[in-house]
Write a protein that holds these residues in place. Structure first.
Motif, short mmCIF file in Angstrom:
data_model
loop_
_atom_site.label_atom_id
_atom_site.label_comp_id
_atom_site.label_asym_id
_atom_site.label_seq_id
_atom_site.Cartn_x
_atom_site.Cartn_y
_atom_site.Cartn_z
N MET A 168 -20.85 -74.38 -27.74
CA MET A 168 -20.06 -75.59 -27.97
C MET A 168 -20.25 -76.61 -26.86
SD MET A 168 -16.39 -74.18 -29.29
CE MET A 168 -16.24 -72.98 -30.61
N MET A 169 -20.19 -76.15 -25.62
CA MET A 169 -20.34 -77.07 -24.50
C MET A 169 -21.71 -77.73 -24.50
SD MET A 169 -17.53 -77.34 -22.83
CE MET A 169 -18.01 -78.01 -21.22
N ALA A 170 -22.73 -76.97 -24.93
CA ALA A 170 -24.08 -77.53 -24.97
C ALA A 170 -24.19 -78.65 -26.00
CB ALA A 170 -25.10 -76.43 -25.28
N VAL A 171 -23.73 -78.40 -27.22
CA VAL A 171 -23.89 -79.41 -28.28
C VAL A 171 -22.95 -80.60 -28.06
CG1 VAL A 171 -24.71 -77.70 -29.94
CG2 VAL A 171 -22.28 -78.26 -29.88
N MET A 172 -21.72 -80.35 -27.62
CA MET A 172 -20.80 -81.46 -27.39
C MET A 172 -21.25 -82.29 -26.20
SD MET A 172 -16.95 -80.08 -28.26
CE MET A 172 -16.92 -78.86 -26.95
N GLY A 173 -21.78 -81.64 -25.18
CA GLY A 173 -22.27 -82.37 -24.02
C GLY A 173 -23.42 -83.29 -24.37
N MET A 174 -24.24 -82.89 -25.34
CA MET A 174 -25.38 -83.70 -25.74
C MET A 174 -24.99 -84.85 -26.67
SD MET A 174 -28.50 -80.95 -26.35
CE MET A 174 -27.53 -79.80 -27.33
N LEU A 175 -23.94 -84.63 -27.48
CA LEU A 175 -23.64 -85.59 -28.54
C LEU A 175 -22.37 -86.39 -28.30
CD1 LEU A 175 -24.57 -83.34 -31.60
CD2 LEU A 175 -25.94 -85.13 -30.55
N LEU A 176 -21.61 -86.08 -27.27
CA LEU A 176 -20.41 -86.83 -26.93
C LEU A 176 -20.52 -87.38 -25.52
CD1 LEU A 176 -17.66 -84.43 -28.36
CD2 LEU A 176 -18.45 -86.57 -29.38
N THR A 177 -19.72 -88.38 -25.22
CA THR A 177 -19.75 -89.00 -23.89
C THR A 177 -18.45 -88.79 -23.12
OG1 THR A 177 -19.01 -91.10 -24.83
CG2 THR A 177 -21.39 -90.77 -24.61
N GLU A 178 -17.67 -87.81 -23.54
CA GLU A 178 -16.41 -87.53 -22.87
C GLU A 178 -16.66 -86.77 -21.57
OE1 GLU A 178 -13.59 -88.72 -23.89
OE2 GLU A 178 -14.47 -89.56 -25.73
N PRO A 179 -15.71 -86.84 -20.62
CA PRO A 179 -15.84 -86.07 -19.38
C PRO A 179 -15.95 -84.57 -19.67
CG PRO A 179 -14.07 -87.68 -19.20
CD PRO A 179 -14.49 -87.67 -20.64
N MET A 180 -16.62 -83.86 -18.77
CA MET A 180 -16.86 -82.44 -19.00
C MET A 180 -15.56 -81.65 -19.06
SD MET A 180 -20.05 -82.19 -19.52
CE MET A 180 -20.36 -80.44 -19.44
N GLN A 181 -14.56 -82.00 -18.25
CA GLN A 181 -13.30 -81.27 -18.29
C GLN A 181 -12.62 -81.44 -19.65
OE1 GLN A 181 -12.03 -79.02 -16.41
NE2 GLN A 181 -13.59 -79.13 -14.83
N ARG A 182 -12.71 -82.64 -20.22
CA ARG A 182 -12.14 -82.84 -21.56
C ARG A 182 -12.90 -82.01 -22.58
NH1 ARG A 182 -10.47 -88.61 -23.96
NH2 ARG A 182 -8.56 -87.97 -22.90
N LEU A 183 -14.22 -81.98 -22.46
CA LEU A 183 -15.02 -81.17 -23.39
C LEU A 183 -14.65 -79.69 -23.25
CD1 LEU A 183 -18.57 -82.81 -23.21
CD2 LEU A 183 -16.73 -83.20 -24.87
#
Length: 258
Positions: free
Chosen positions: A169-184
Motif C-alpha cells: 500500500m505504501m508503495a502504490v500510494m506513495g507513487m500515485l498520491l502527493t500526501e505527506p508520508m505520515q498521512r499515507l
C-alpha cells in the motif's frame, strides 16, 4: 495450549501490532510463531487474520490526527479494499487446502523480499515526489482508477494472506498520491484495518480457527497498535526490518521442509 505457548503468542501479538502500525508485515511475526507451535498453515492464517484485526483498528486510531480532513478519501479507498478483501477470503476458502499450503511459502517469500526492498522503494518514491513537486503543487490528488484498482488487488492479497500488504500500500500510494508520508501511513493503517476486519469476520464464521489464539493475538495486537502508533517511529526501522526478514526466512524454510 500450555502457559508458555500462550505467553509466546501474546508477545508475538504485541510485536505484530506495533510493527503493523509503523511498517506493516506483522504477520511475518505471528504466522511463523503459530506454525512453529504446531498449527496448520490454514488455521494459522485464519486465526492470525481474526486476532490481528483489533490491532489494526488500534493502529488506525493512533494515526487519526494525521487523517484530519482526509477521511472522505480514506472512505473511497476503503471501498476498494473492502471488496478486495472479500475476494481474497473467497479464494482462500474455495481453493484446495493443498494449493494453499503450496502457495504459502511463495507468499511468505514475496513478503520477505518486499520488506527487504522497502527502503529502496521509499527512496525512489521520495525522489519522484521531489522531482514532481512543482508540477503537482496545489493539485488535489485524490487517486484515480489506477490507484483504486491497485488497492483492490492488494485487498485480494490481504484477504488471502496479510503479510506485507502495508508495504504494498505504501508503495502504490506513495507513487500515485502527493500526501505527506505520515498521512499515507495513517491511510495504510485504516485500509489494513478494513481488510483484516472483513477477512476476520468471514473466517470467524466459516473457517477453521483457534479461539484461544485469536483472544491472545487480539489483546496483544491492540496493545501493540497503540505502542506502535505512539513510540514506534522512534525505533530503528533497520532493526525491525532485520528481525522480520530473519523470521520470514525461517518460516519459508520450515514450510518447505514440512
Amino acid at each position: 495450549m500450555t502457559w508458555w505457548h500462550a505467553v509466546i503468542i501474546f508477545v508475538a501479538g504485541v510485536w505484530a501490532g506495533s510493527i503493523n502500525a509503523v511498517v506493516g508485515s506483522g504477520t511475518l511475526v505471528t504466522f511463523p510463531v503459530l506454525v512453529a507451535l504446531g498449527y496448520s498453515p490454514l488455521t494459522a492464517t485464519t486465526s492470525n487474520a481474526v486476532g490481528l484485526a483489533p490491532g489494526t483498528i488500534s493502529g488506525a486510531y493512533g494515526y487519526r490526527h494525521e487523517l484530519t480532513g482526509y477521511w472522505p478519501q480514506v472512505i473511497r479507498f476503503a471501498v476498494a479494499s473492502f471488496f478486495g478483501a472479500i475476494g481474497g477470503t473467497v479464494l482462500l476458502l474455495t481453493l484446495p487446502k493443498d494449493a494453499f499450503e503450496t502457495i504459502v511459502p511463495v507468499l511468505v517469500g514475496l513478503a520477505v523480499v518486499l520488506v527487504i526492498v522497502q527502503p529502496r522503494i521509499s527512496k525512489w518514491v521520495q525522489k519522484r515526489r521531489e522531482a514532481n513537486v512543482d508540477a503537482v503543487a496545489g493539485a488535489a490528488h485524490r487517486g484515480g482508477p489506477l490507484l483504486m484498482g491497485l488497492l483492490f488487488l492488494i485487498g485480494i492479497y490481504g484477504g488471502y494472506f496479510t503479510a506485507a500488504q502495508g508495504v504494498m500500500m505504501m508503495a502504490v500510494m506513495g507513487m500515485l498520491l502527493t500526501e505527506p508520508m505520515q498521512r499515507l501511513n495513517g491511510v495504510k493503517n485504516s485500509l489494513s484495518a478494513v481488510i483484516n476486519v472483513v477477512a476476520g469476520l468471514i473466517y470467524a464464521i466459516v473457517a477453521p480457527v483457534s479461539w484461544p489464539v485469536i483472544g491472545l493475538l487480539a489483546v496483544g495486537s491492540t496493545i501493540g497498535g497503540q505502542l506502535g502508533a505512539k513510540i514506534g517511529r522512534r525505533l530503528s526501522p533497520t532493526v525491525l526490518r532485520g528481525v522480520i526478514v530473519v523470521i520470514g526466512i525461517a518460516a519459508v524454510v520450515q514450510l518447505l521442509l514440512k
